[in-house]
Design a protein around this motif. Structure first.
Motif, PDB file in Angstrom:
ATOM      1  N   ARG A  42      47.799  39.589  41.276  1.00  0.00           N
ATOM      2  CA  ARG A  42      46.944  40.188  40.251  1.00  0.00           C
ATOM      3  C   ARG A  42      47.669  40.379  38.936  1.00  0.00           C
ATOM      4  NH1 ARG A  42      42.429  42.342  42.481  1.00  0.00           N
ATOM      5  NH2 ARG A  42      42.166  43.612  40.634  1.00  0.00           N
ATOM      6  N   ARG A  78      49.383  41.046  47.112  1.00  0.00           N
ATOM      7  CA  ARG A  78      48.161  41.091  46.327  1.00  0.00           C
ATOM      8  C   ARG A  78      48.473  41.543  44.904  1.00  0.00           C
ATOM      9  NH1 ARG A  78      43.453  44.467  46.359  1.00  0.00           N
ATOM     10  NH2 ARG A  78      41.741  43.236  45.525  1.00  0.00           N
ATOM     11  N   ALA A  79      49.365  42.527  44.808  1.00  0.00           N
ATOM     12  CA  ALA A  79      49.716  43.041  43.478  1.00  0.00           C
ATOM     13  C   ALA A  79      50.323  41.928  42.629  1.00  0.00           C
ATOM     14  CB  ALA A  79      50.682  44.210  43.605  1.00  0.00           C
ATOM     15  N   ARG A 107      36.105  46.407  35.090  1.00  0.00           N
ATOM     16  CA  ARG A 107      37.436  46.262  34.546  1.00  0.00           C
ATOM     17  C   ARG A 107      37.573  46.902  33.188  1.00  0.00           C
ATOM     18  NH1 ARG A 107      41.506  43.042  36.194  1.00  0.00           N
ATOM     19  NH2 ARG A 107      42.024  44.036  34.239  1.00  0.00           N
ATOM     20  N   TRP A 114      38.024  51.226  41.575  1.00  0.00           N
ATOM     21  CA  TRP A 114      37.748  50.581  40.291  1.00  0.00           C
ATOM     22  C   TRP A 114      37.262  51.625  39.305  1.00  0.00           C
ATOM     23  CZ3 TRP A 114      39.220  45.838  39.260  1.00  0.00           C
ATOM     24  CH2 TRP A 114      39.405  44.952  40.305  1.00  0.00           C
ATOM     25  N   ARG A 120      45.393  51.922  43.020  1.00  0.00           N
ATOM     26  CA  ARG A 120      45.652  52.281  44.410  1.00  0.00           C
ATOM     27  C   ARG A 120      45.965  53.764  44.440  1.00  0.00           C
ATOM     28  NH1 ARG A 120      47.119  48.530  48.342  1.00  0.00           N
ATOM     29  NH2 ARG A 120      48.950  49.714  48.949  1.00  0.00           N
ATOM     30  N   ALA A 161      34.218  44.270  40.937  1.00  0.00           N
ATOM     31  CA  ALA A 161      35.213  44.710  39.983  1.00  0.00           C
ATOM     32  C   ALA A 161      34.596  45.215  38.692  1.00  0.00           C
ATOM     33  CB  ALA A 161      36.142  43.545  39.675  1.00  0.00           C
ATOM     34  N   GLN A 210      47.207  49.268  37.072  1.00  0.00           N
ATOM     35  CA  GLN A 210      46.843  48.305  38.085  1.00  0.00           C
ATOM     36  C   GLN A 210      45.336  48.362  38.354  1.00  0.00           C
ATOM     37  OE1 GLN A 210      48.575  49.126  41.882  1.00  0.00           O
ATOM     38  NE2 GLN A 210      48.769  46.987  42.402  1.00  0.00           N
ATOM     39  N   ARG A 211      44.751  47.191  38.597  1.00  0.00           N
ATOM     40  CA  ARG A 211      43.342  47.166  38.973  1.00  0.00           C
ATOM     41  C   ARG A 211      43.193  46.398  40.254  1.00  0.00           C
ATOM     42  NH1 ARG A 211      43.665  50.446  35.864  1.00  0.00           N
ATOM     43  NH2 ARG A 211      42.465  50.900  33.988  1.00  0.00           N
ATOM     44  N   ASP A 225      41.083  38.460  40.610  1.00  0.00           N
ATOM     45  CA  ASP A 225      40.761  39.253  39.435  1.00  0.00           C
ATOM     46  C   ASP A 225      40.075  38.321  38.448  1.00  0.00           C
ATOM     47  OD1 ASP A 225      40.677  40.474  37.006  1.00  0.00           O
ATOM     48  OD2 ASP A 225      42.788  41.026  36.946  1.00  0.00           O
TER      49      ASP A 225
END
Lengths: 142, 369
Positions: free
Chosen positions: B185, B181-182, A63, A36, A25, A61, A21-22, B334
């Motif tokens: 994304r 939010r997840a 990535r 990040w 968490r 971000a 996941q970005r 994103d």
């Protein structure tokens, strides 16, 4: 997954919800941080390493390379379309998230952004050029 | 104003109010850039229609005859559909046929609104015409209203076209409310699946025949949509396809906008009904968006979280605004998530869905009414 990380003399228990996941968490001492990963190197291939740097949640971000990339630093067209503008020239320094070029598809302008801070090694497209999915647009230094 | 001239050439209070409405629409178009190609002619038509003593909205007047010959006859919405058909690329939908489910999910609000409108005292025909606003598909709304409820055509057309301009205002809060939010994304990579030319040429033909047999009342709309698409995909009439989606679409939209604006006369527009239609239309729009998003969430869960539920919101019609908006929302979360093709798949499915839903409604009303 739960990691034990030492910062100075103190050990922290760090729980990462989902490594893909970005932003990541991360739970630390009851608080949740959004993190990040700094560089492309931080992939699930090295899952035991904690994030190289921790930024504030709202940080711009940074990535992992997008799926269409085959080599780090290669920025490829995520969808087919027409290049409407090229915003950088070879040799220019770009920040992470900076617009490299704009790709128009279905009458929508899609900014293609730098995946990391780098200098531009080469630009492979010019305005009005039609590009296919996965075509190389810009190369960044790794 | 019905028959004869008023005593003095001075606008009535109602006309002043409608002049203000027209100027507001013009301001939205010119200052805010909200769908100017629609709101500018509508706003100007509204101003023209509410200046006294001009006769411009009489059946022989400019706006009156445009309305009679283009809107009531359904020519304008159908001609616009040829242009839209020539503009639509169905490849994303043909490559991902499961997106058709989102185009169906996005139509549930129409039926909910129908029930609500009927409960508020509108006739079945009127309720059906009001419900169709929810798809935010202007030509279809006008087509259905001119058939089922010509007395409500003006507010329905105004609602359908102004809400189209409000897609980026009304949808995002609902999209944020209903998705985490997840979920927003979730990355969906563009996976090009080749769609052969034969498929792309056969699709409009088959869609016309199947829709015509299953939902005969939808045939004028789907037929014109698919005629435009066949012109595009056959590749043999490029000049026609280009004209249809540019010059013809622009010209007919201009005439339609003028005619709709011209129908916003103080004496017929300023009624309690108009406000109710506008409110119900807005509700229908919200219901459709919610239904599409819930459909998206369901498919997200069924696909093992590989489908971004935002594209469900594009399952209403509002082509292509809703598709672009879903892609934009995902990109805002994103910047390396390019959902455009998936969103357009859902959006084109929504376009088909709203036409079929409208056809179904007209069939239903004919049976029940």
């Amino acid at each position: 997954m739960i990691l034990r990380i030492r910062a100075g003399d103190q050990w922290y228990e760090v729980e990462v919800e989902d490594l893909r996941q970005r932003p990541l968490r991360v739970h630390v001492a009851g608080r949740i941080f959004e993190v990040w990963p700094e560089e492309a190197a931080l992939q699930p291939t090295t899952p035991t390493e904690p994030p190289a740097t921790i930024r504030t949640p709202a940080a711009p971000a940074v990535r992992a390379p997008q799926p269409a990339s085959t080599m780090p630093g290669e920025i490829r067209a995520p969808i087919p379309g027409v290049v409407v503008s090229v915003e950088v020239a070879p040799g220019a320094r770009v920040e992470s998230g900076q617009v490299l070029c704009v790709l128009e598809a279905m009458k929508m302008r899609n900014p293609i952004r730098a995946s990391h801070a780098a200098s531009v090694r080469a630009v492979h497209v010019q305005p009005e050029q039609v590009v296919k999915h996965g075509q190389l647009l810009v190369e960044l230094d790794v | 104003m019905t028959g004869g001239f008023p005593a003095i050439a001075w606008p009535t209070p109602g006309q002043w109010l409608m002049l203000a409405v027209g100027l507001t629409l013009l301001a939205l178009a010119i200052l805010k850039n909200y769908e100017p190609s629609l709101l500018l002619p509508i706003g100007f038509g509204c101003v023209l229609a509410n200046l006294p003593l001009t006769g411009i909205t009489d059946p022989e007047g400019l706006l009156g005859s445009l309305y009679q010959s283009g809107v009531l006859t359904e020519f304008f919405p159908l001609l616009i559909f040829i242009g839209i058909g020539a503009m639509i690329d169905f490849t994303p939908l043909l490559a991902m046929p499961r997106m058709a489910l989102l185009g169906a999910a996005g139509q549930f609000g129409i039926f909910l609104t129908l029930l609500l409108a009927a409960a508020l005292g509108f006739s079945l025909e009127e309720s059906a015409a009001i419900g169709v606003i929810g798809a935010i598909d202007g030509p279809t709304s006008i087509f259905v209203a001119s058939r089922l409820a010509p007395q409500l055509l003006s507010p329905i057309a105004v609602a359908a076209y102004s809400y189209m301009a409000l897609v980026p205002v009304i949808q995002p809060p609902l999209m944020r409310l209903l998705t985490t939010r997840a979920e927003r994304r979730i990355q969906m990579t563009y996976a090009p699946r080749p769609v052969s030319r034969l498929t792309r040429v056969l699709f409009p033909l088959l869609a016309t025949i199947v829709a015509g047999l299953l939902v005969p009342t939808s045939l004028p709309l789907i037929g014109m949509l698919m005629l435009g698409n066949l012109m595009r995909e056959s590749g043999v009439v490029d000049r026609l396809a280009k004209s249809a989606q540019n010059e013809m679409l622009n010209i007919v939209t201009l005439f339609l906008g003028l005619a709709i604006g011209g129908s916003m006369r103080a004496d017929t527009f300023l009624q309690r009904q108009t406000l109710l239609v506008l409110a119900l239309g807005l509700l229908a729009f919200a219901f459709d968006t919610v239904a599409g998003l819930l459909g998206g969430k369901l498919m997200c869960a069924l696909s093992g979280r590989r489908l971004n539920p935002l594209i469900g919101a594009a399952g209403i019609s509002a082509f292509p605004m809703a598709g672009r908006l879903a892609a934009q929302m995902a990109q805002d979360e994103d910047y390396q998530n390019f959902l455009l093709m998936h969103a357009m798949g859902a959006n084109t499915a929504g376009q088909l869905g709203s036409v079929l839903a409208a056809g179904l409604l007209m069939g239903l009303v004919a049976v029940l009414g």
